[in-house]
Design an enzyme around this catalytic site. Structure first.
Site, short mmCIF file in Angstrom:
data_model
loop_
_atom_site.label_atom_id
_atom_site.label_comp_id
_atom_site.label_asym_id
_atom_site.label_seq_id
_atom_site.Cartn_x
_atom_site.Cartn_y
_atom_site.Cartn_z
N GLU A 107 0.89 -1.21 -0.01
CA GLU A 107 0.01 0.13 -0.04
C GLU A 107 0.98 1.29 0.14
O GLU A 107 1.62 1.43 1.02
CB GLU A 107 -0.84 0.08 1.22
CG GLU A 107 -1.71 1.38 1.47
CD GLU A 107 -2.33 1.93 0.40
OE1 GLU A 107 -3.44 1.30 -0.20
OE2 GLU A 107 -2.12 3.10 0.07
N TYR B 73 -45.58 -6.43 6.40
CA TYR B 73 -46.48 -5.58 6.73
C TYR B 73 -46.69 -5.70 8.12
O TYR B 73 -47.13 -6.54 8.79
CB TYR B 73 -47.67 -5.66 5.87
CG TYR B 73 -48.73 -4.70 6.67
CD1 TYR B 73 -48.68 -3.61 7.03
CD2 TYR B 73 -49.85 -5.54 7.17
CE1 TYR B 73 -49.79 -2.67 7.47
CE2 TYR B 73 -50.97 -4.78 7.66
CZ TYR B 73 -50.85 -3.32 7.87
OH TYR B 73 -51.61 -2.74 8.56
N CYS C 160 -15.94 5.90 2.42
CA CYS C 160 -17.75 6.50 2.62
C CYS C 160 -17.92 7.18 3.89
O CYS C 160 -18.90 7.92 3.78
CB CYS C 160 -18.58 5.24 2.54
SG CYS C 160 -17.86 3.87 1.51
P1 FAD Z 1 -9.32 2.49 -2.95
O1 FAD Z 1 -10.25 2.66 -1.73
O2 FAD Z 1 -9.44 3.50 -4.02
O3 FAD Z 1 -8.16 1.72 -2.66
C1 FAD Z 1 -7.24 1.58 -3.19
C2 FAD Z 1 -5.88 1.72 -2.63
O4 FAD Z 1 -4.60 1.38 -3.56
C3 FAD Z 1 -5.46 3.13 -1.98
O5 FAD Z 1 -5.28 2.97 -0.68
C4 FAD Z 1 -4.25 3.36 -2.83
O6 FAD Z 1 -3.27 4.31 -1.87
C5 FAD Z 1 -3.56 2.08 -3.16
N1 FAD Z 1 -2.76 2.17 -4.39
C6 FAD Z 1 -3.15 2.67 -5.60
N2 FAD Z 1 -2.29 2.62 -6.43
C7 FAD Z 1 -0.96 1.74 -5.59
C8 FAD Z 1 0.19 1.44 -6.08
N3 FAD Z 1 1.04 1.58 -7.36
N4 FAD Z 1 1.07 0.70 -4.95
C9 FAD Z 1 0.45 0.66 -3.74
N5 FAD Z 1 -0.76 1.04 -3.51
C10 FAD Z 1 -1.40 1.60 -4.33
N6 FAD Z 1 -19.05 3.64 -1.81
C11 FAD Z 1 -20.14 2.87 -1.53
O7 FAD Z 1 -20.62 2.15 -2.01
N7 FAD Z 1 -21.10 3.82 -0.66
C12 FAD Z 1 -20.60 4.99 -0.24
O8 FAD Z 1 -21.76 5.76 0.56
C13 FAD Z 1 -19.61 5.66 -0.56
N8 FAD Z 1 -19.27 6.77 -0.06
C14 FAD Z 1 -17.86 7.41 -0.59
C15 FAD Z 1 -17.58 8.77 -0.23
C16 FAD Z 1 -16.38 9.31 -0.50
C17 FAD Z 1 -16.14 10.86 -0.22
C18 FAD Z 1 -15.46 8.59 -1.52
C19 FAD Z 1 -14.23 9.04 -1.98
C20 FAD Z 1 -15.96 7.14 -1.84
C21 FAD Z 1 -16.94 6.92 -1.31
N9 FAD Z 1 -17.43 5.28 -1.90
C22 FAD Z 1 -18.71 4.83 -1.53
C23 FAD Z 1 -16.60 4.64 -2.81
C24 FAD Z 1 -15.90 3.54 -1.96
O9 FAD Z 1 -15.04 4.29 -1.09
C25 FAD Z 1 -14.86 3.02 -3.08
O10 FAD Z 1 -15.68 1.87 -3.78
C26 FAD Z 1 -14.12 1.92 -2.45
O11 FAD Z 1 -13.20 2.66 -1.29
C27 FAD Z 1 -13.13 1.10 -3.32
O12 FAD Z 1 -12.24 0.38 -2.80
P2 FAD Z 1 -10.83 0.01 -3.31
O13 FAD Z 1 -10.17 -1.09 -2.41
O14 FAD Z 1 -11.20 -0.70 -4.90
O15 FAD Z 1 -10.07 1.23 -3.80
#
Ligand code: FAD
Length: 445
Positions: A34, A426, A44
């Site tokens: 990470e 219901y 979220c």
């Molecule tokens: P991410 O959470 O983006 O994590 C990816 C990780 O990979 C990051 O920590 C990054 O640092 C790391 N990374 C990237 N490239 C590299 C690399 N080359 N080497 C090492 N590490 C790397 N979803 C919902 O379903 N409901 C909600 O209410 C909701 N609210 C949200 C509110 C906000 C403000 C935000 C920003 C998002 C929200 N989401 C919501 C979306 C949800 O957070 C994401 O769908 C989810 O976090 C996706 O998870 P992920 O593991 O795919 O990616």
């Protein structure tokens, strides 16, 4: 000994995969790289940290790095960025503390997520202009609001992050304007739902500018105003740019891993990419749309958690499909909830080969004699000929989680008549005898 299961990215998809793989096969090495310091965080929840509902940013962390290392035996390396993948040699190149090293893998999961889109606005680098994607950004916004005590804030983009941040900043005593280029906010939720939310935002004092293009930001060191294409400038001591996300696919692309039609990493039903032993999950990957059967990119949390978990099983010799996406989403806007699933947009339905018909009804959430009833607006969409339920959008003061009933209908291919005949629960404190979903189905059938 089997070569390690290596995971790139330590949030929802990556850590779900790591935990599941370790549970299934405790003897196999699982290494997570990470690049940041936060892992397993609930992005979220970040708007609610800025709002003050969540007291500490750390409260958003589900499992701490120490717990992963000590209790789950995951070899978690924070501050480690994967900069290249060599699928032939089956190694990743990792950069940490200014040094590079190679790490062999047996299976590899790309779970690099997505990043906030930053349009080339003038003044986007001014102090006080933020996007909200990472925990560090949430921290920085909270610090800025506390330190500067802004009078005015501009939110660029009326998506769910924009709406949640509007509520958060109003709660912090800030005058909020939202600038949305399209005719309505919350575009995926459909016009009927959007209109109800827009009226409510205005009632809450949010200054809503629809069909309004932002050109940039102006100020000295810090932002002072938003410059609009047609309407001059509007004062803003704080700006949140929330115009969507782009999947982090560059690492995969450079390794020859194919992208799909939606621009994210193409995967099969087990999350496998076109390259042997390389998987992708979460916001960087596509998933199959439950209505169209076509690849889709819906960057939401359950899709990421579920796909990661499934891949953790698959690499442990228990092949498990990652699951389809119905594009289900729900958002709170002050006192309202809005929810959507499936296909609502008529154009999208036609493109997918359907002939959509829809109905929008208002129905009470409880019987008229029971206290607390409010109206729920239900838009239900179906295919004219097959009567298959295609999607729905709900908005109201309570009861929007009823969308989950429609999710079931959409995912299992129920017709409107079958939906209408479901035996939903219901009793007066919970629902009228004809639940609003049944009423909508009755009207559409
Ligand atoms: P991410 O959470 O983006 O994590 C990816 C990780 O990979 C990051 O920590 C990054 O640092 C790391 N990374 C990237 N490239 C590299 C690399 N080359 N080497 C090492 N590490 C790397 N979803 C919902 O379903 N409901 C909600 O209410 C909701 N609210 C949200 C509110 C906000 C403000 C935000 C920003 C998002 C929200 N989401 C919501 C979306 C949800 O957070 C994401 O769908 C989810 O976090 C996706 O998870 P992920 O593991 O795919 O990616």
């Amino acid at each position: 000994m089997t070569a390690p299961f290596v995971i790139v990215g330590g949030d929802a998809a990556g850590m779900s995969a790591a935990s599941k793989a370790k549970r299934e096969d405790p003897d196999r090495d699982v290494i997570v790289f990470e690049k940041g310091e936060w892992v397993s965080y609930a992005a979220c929840g970040m708007p609610y940290y800025v709002k003050g509902t969540v007291e500490d940013l750390e409260d958003l962390v589900a499992v701490t790095p120490e717990e992963f290392r000590e209790e789950r035996d995951v070899d978690l390396r924070t501050g480690h960025e994967v900069v290249a993948i060599d699928p032939q040699a089956k190694i990743v190149t990792v950069e940490a503390n200014g040094e590079r090293f190679d790490q062999p893998y047996g299976d590899l999961l790309i779970a690099t997520g997505a990043r906030a889109i930053e349009p080339p606005f003038d003044g986007i680098d001014l102090e006080g202009v933020f996007t909200l994607r990472s925990m560090d950004e949430a921290d920085a916004i909270e610090d800025y609001v506390t330190a500067v005590d802004p009078e005015t804030a501009a939110i660029v983009g009326g998506g769910y992050v924009g709406v949640e941040m509007a509520e958060a900043l109003v709660e912090r005593g800030v005058d909020v304007s939202i600038f949305e280029m399209l005719p309505h906010i919350l575009q995926p939720f459909g016009e009927e739902t959007a209109r109800v939310v827009e009226d409510h935002l205005r009632e809450q004092g949010v200054d809503l500018h629809l069909e309004t293009a932002v050109e940039g930001f102006a100020g000295g060191d810090a932002v002072e105003s938003v410059e609009l294409a047609d309407e001059g400038t509007v004062p803003a001591d704080l700006v949140i740019v929330g115009v969507g996300v782009a999947p982090n696919v560059e690492l995969a692309e450079e390794a020859g891993i194919e992208l799909g039609p939606a621009g994210a990493i193409a995967t099969d039903e087990y999350g496998r990419t076109n390259v042997a032993d390389v998987y992708a999950a979460g916001d960087c990957a596509e998933a199959t749309n439950a209505v169209t059967g076509e690849p889709d990119h819906v960057p939401l949390a359950l899709t990421a958690n579920r796909a990661g978990r499934a891949i953790g099983s698959t690499v442990s010799d228990d092949p498990t499909p990652t699951g389809e996406t119905a594009g289900t989403a729900i958002v709170k806007a002050f006192d309202l909830g809005a929810a959507r699933t499936g296909i609502i947009d008529p154009e999208q339905a036609c493109e997918a080969g359907f002939d959509p018909v829809h109905v929008t009804i208002e129905a009470p959430t409880r019987p008229h004699y029971y206290p607390g009833a409010t109206d729920l607006t239900v838009t239900l969409v179906a295919d004219r000929e097959s009567e298959r339920v295609l999607g729905a959008s709900l908005v109201g003061h309570e009861g929007t989680k009823r969308i989950d009933t429609v999710v079931t209908a959409v995912t299992t291919g129920l017709t409107v008549s079958e939906l209408q005949n479901l035996d939903l629960a219901y009793a007066p404190p919970f629902s009228p005898v004809w639940d609003p979903i049944l009423t909508a189905a009755k009207v559409l059938a």
